[in-house]
Design an enzyme around this catalytic site. Structure first.
Site, PDB file in Angstrom:
ATOM      1  N   GLN A 219      -7.997  -0.474   3.363  1.00  0.00           N
ATOM      2  CA  GLN A 219      -8.939  -1.082   4.303  1.00  0.00           C
ATOM      3  C   GLN A 219     -10.293  -1.381   3.661  1.00  0.00           C
ATOM      4  OE1 GLN A 219      -8.225  -2.193   7.245  1.00  0.00           O
ATOM      5  NE2 GLN A 219      -6.221  -1.236   7.544  1.00  0.00           N
TER       6      GLN A 219
ATOM      7  N   SER B 106      -3.478  -3.433  -0.705  1.00  0.00           N
ATOM      8  CA  SER B 106      -2.374  -4.178  -0.094  1.00  0.00           C
ATOM      9  C   SER B 106      -2.810  -5.596   0.206  1.00  0.00           C
ATOM     10  CB  SER B 106      -1.934  -3.477   1.190  1.00  0.00           C
ATOM     11  OG  SER B 106      -0.877  -4.170   1.814  1.00  0.00           O
ATOM     12  N   ALA B 107      -1.930  -6.567  -0.069  1.00  0.00           N
ATOM     13  CA  ALA B 107      -2.300  -7.980   0.070  1.00  0.00           C
ATOM     14  C   ALA B 107      -2.425  -8.434   1.511  1.00  0.00           C
ATOM     15  CB  ALA B 107      -1.273  -8.855  -0.641  1.00  0.00           C
ATOM     16  N   HIS B 108      -1.619  -7.883   2.403  1.00  0.00           N
ATOM     17  CA  HIS B 108      -1.605  -8.450   3.756  1.00  0.00           C
ATOM     18  C   HIS B 108      -2.797  -8.009   4.609  1.00  0.00           C
ATOM     19  CE1 HIS B 108      -0.037  -5.127   6.457  1.00  0.00           C
ATOM     20  NE2 HIS B 108       0.241  -4.606   5.287  1.00  0.00           N
TER      21      HIS B 108
ATOM     22  N   ASN C  60      -8.654   3.767   8.580  1.00  0.00           N
ATOM     23  CA  ASN C  60      -8.063   2.567   9.161  1.00  0.00           C
ATOM     24  C   ASN C  60      -8.172   2.490  10.677  1.00  0.00           C
ATOM     25  OD1 ASN C  60      -6.225   4.800   9.002  1.00  0.00           O
ATOM     26  ND2 ASN C  60      -4.567   3.461   9.616  1.00  0.00           N
TER      27      ASN C  60
ATOM     28  N   THR D  39      12.372  -7.162 -10.638  1.00  0.00           N
ATOM     29  CA  THR D  39      11.871  -8.512 -10.867  1.00  0.00           C
ATOM     30  C   THR D  39      10.591  -8.730 -10.076  1.00  0.00           C
ATOM     31  OG1 THR D  39      14.141  -9.308 -11.140  1.00  0.00           O
ATOM     32  CG2 THR D  39      12.434 -10.966 -10.704  1.00  0.00           C
TER      33      THR D  39
ATOM     34  N   CYS E  97       1.007   1.906  12.176  1.00  0.00           N
ATOM     35  CA  CYS E  97       2.066   2.827  11.770  1.00  0.00           C
ATOM     36  C   CYS E  97       2.172   4.031  12.689  1.00  0.00           C
ATOM     37  CB  CYS E  97       1.824   3.307  10.335  1.00  0.00           C
ATOM     38  SG  CYS E  97       1.791   1.959   9.150  1.00  0.00           S
TER      39      CYS E  97
ATOM     40  N   GLY F 209       0.793  -1.222   0.000  1.00  0.00           N
ATOM     41  CA  GLY F 209       0.000   0.000   0.000  1.00  0.00           C
ATOM     42  C   GLY F 209       0.823   1.268   0.000  1.00  0.00           C
ATOM     43  N   THR F 210       1.889   1.301   0.771  1.00  0.00           N
ATOM     44  CA  THR F 210       2.696   2.520   0.872  1.00  0.00           C
ATOM     45  C   THR F 210       3.310   2.884  -0.472  1.00  0.00           C
ATOM     46  OG1 THR F 210       3.180   2.187   3.217  1.00  0.00           O
ATOM     47  CG2 THR F 210       4.715   3.559   1.973  1.00  0.00           C
TER      48      THR F 210
END
Length: 384
Positions: A176, A196-198, A147, A234, A321, A70-71
């Site tokens: 979120q 974001s995946a996590h 968030n 990559t 954060c 995300g960042t």
């Protein structure tokens, strides 16, 4: 038994996600940019996952870039405007630090940033954005879901109204919101969108940036020319596999998943309010399904957090954060009283949260809140 209620900070990857990533590390270890069979097969699988994500958003696969999360996605979108002739940006005081820190850098590049104050429920209203518009506005950057509070801002509706008035690029922080509420980009009123995946039971270190093909995108990372030259490096094959698998598992039954999470959140809220005195609900009634922010007035959230931690219950006092800071910038923006800000705890649930866990959390809260308040009250008497 450990009870994890900090899913806004990160989620536990599905076991299928772990297995998919393991396959990427042990079998599909080839460089996806290679032109021999192994690399080509991996590239095809990555493009399949890119198409799946595009389907969830209602956009073209070529409009999606894989990033480190995300960042990076947020930074890339904002810094794409660094050469703009127009020098005014609109955002809010309650954004994620990835946005707010990027805005500080834009200010050093001679941009003027308007920081909108969130309404009482933590959201940004269309009239606030429209009133802040200027002829030299080049970008509006807003989060779809806060968030810390779970407040929902109608970013699509705002974008539609803005685009009727003037041509301004719009970025949405959907970290979120993604797979928690419908986010379709058919109307092309959103120019950039970060996920974001996590946050969705995928791995850390991978995310996606949607960019409207008609919007100028300045690469933040240059080098090997991957991703059409728009994001070099990559490709993170294990991360992309993991993110794709998480979406593949969650998306088809999205409505049932989110309804289940909302039911659990409401159960948690109602039981806490029933069993514990002097609790103020900070999250709005119509907030996102998984975030519940409550203030246990008369105690410090940090002390309660660590008391719960000793019992194997994990919550937070705000954004991961910013949780080490004295007060959340989001709660500061709402101009809440000191006692309310001090007592704030964020619970964030997932579809794996059970009713049994909720009952155990409420019992632990009852015990610890009473104990902490008693100790704090005794301390105040000694200081009189």
């Amino acid at each position: 038994m450990k009870i994890y209620l900090d899913n806004s900070a990160t989620t536990k990857p599905y076991q299928e996600v772990v297995e998919e990533m393991k396959a990427a590390l042990t079998e599909d270890f080839y460089n996806p940019s290679s032109i021999y069979d192994g690399g080509v097969d991996i590239s095809r699988k990555i493009e399949g996952y890119r198409s799946l994500i595009a389907d969830t958003l209602g956009c073209k696969p070529k409009e999606l870039l894989f990033t480190s999360g995300g960042t990076e996605s947020i930074n890339t979108a904002i810094f794409s405007l660094k050469n703009s002739r127009k020098k005014h940006i609109i955002t809010s005081m309650a954004e994620h630090s990835a946005t707010l820190e990027a805005m500080k850098k834009m200010e050093k590049l001679s941009f003027e940033v308007t920081y909108l104050k969130p309404s009482k429920d933590g959201s940004i209203k269309p009239e606030q954005v429209l009133d802040a518009l200027r002829e030299d506005t080049c970008l509006i950057s807003l989060m779809a879901v806060n968030n810390e509070l779970g407040s929902v801002t109608d970013v699509i509706g705002i974008a539609k109204q803005v685009k009727k008035k003037q041509d301004v690029l719009i970025h949405v922080d959907a970290v979120q919101a993604y797979l928690k509420q419908p986010l379709k980009l058919y109307d092309k009123v959103i120019d950039f969108l970060s996920i974001s995946a996590h946050k969705i039971h995928g791995p850390k270190g991978v995310g996606v940036l949607y960019h409207n093909e008609e919007a100028l995108l300045l690469p933040l990372i240059v080098g090997g020319g991957q991703e059409g030259g728009q994001r070099s490096g990559t490709l993170n094959t294990p991360g992309i596999y993991g993110m794709g698998k998480a979406i593949e598992l969650f998306y088809p039954d999205l409505q049932n998943h989110t309804e289940k999470i909302r039911r659990r959140k409401e159960q948690l809220r109602d039981k806490i309010l029933e069993e514990i005195d002097f609790v103020k609900v900070l999250s709005p009634e119509d907030g996102i399904c998984h975030i519940l922010n409550l203030s246990f007035v008369g105690l410090r959230g940090e002390i309660l957090l660590h008391s719960l931690e000793k019992e194997g219950i994990y919550v937070s006092t705000g954004s991961a954060c910013s949780s080490k800071k004295s007060y959340s910038h989001v709660l500061n923006a709402l101009e809440l009283g000191r006692e309310i800000k001090e007592g704030a705890i964020r619970f964030s649930l997932s579809e794996e949260t059970t009713e049994e866990e909720i009952d155990k959390v409420v019992e632990a809260l009852k015990k610890n809140v009473v104990t902490i308040r008693r100790i704090m009250k005794m301390g105040k008497r000694r200081n009189v």
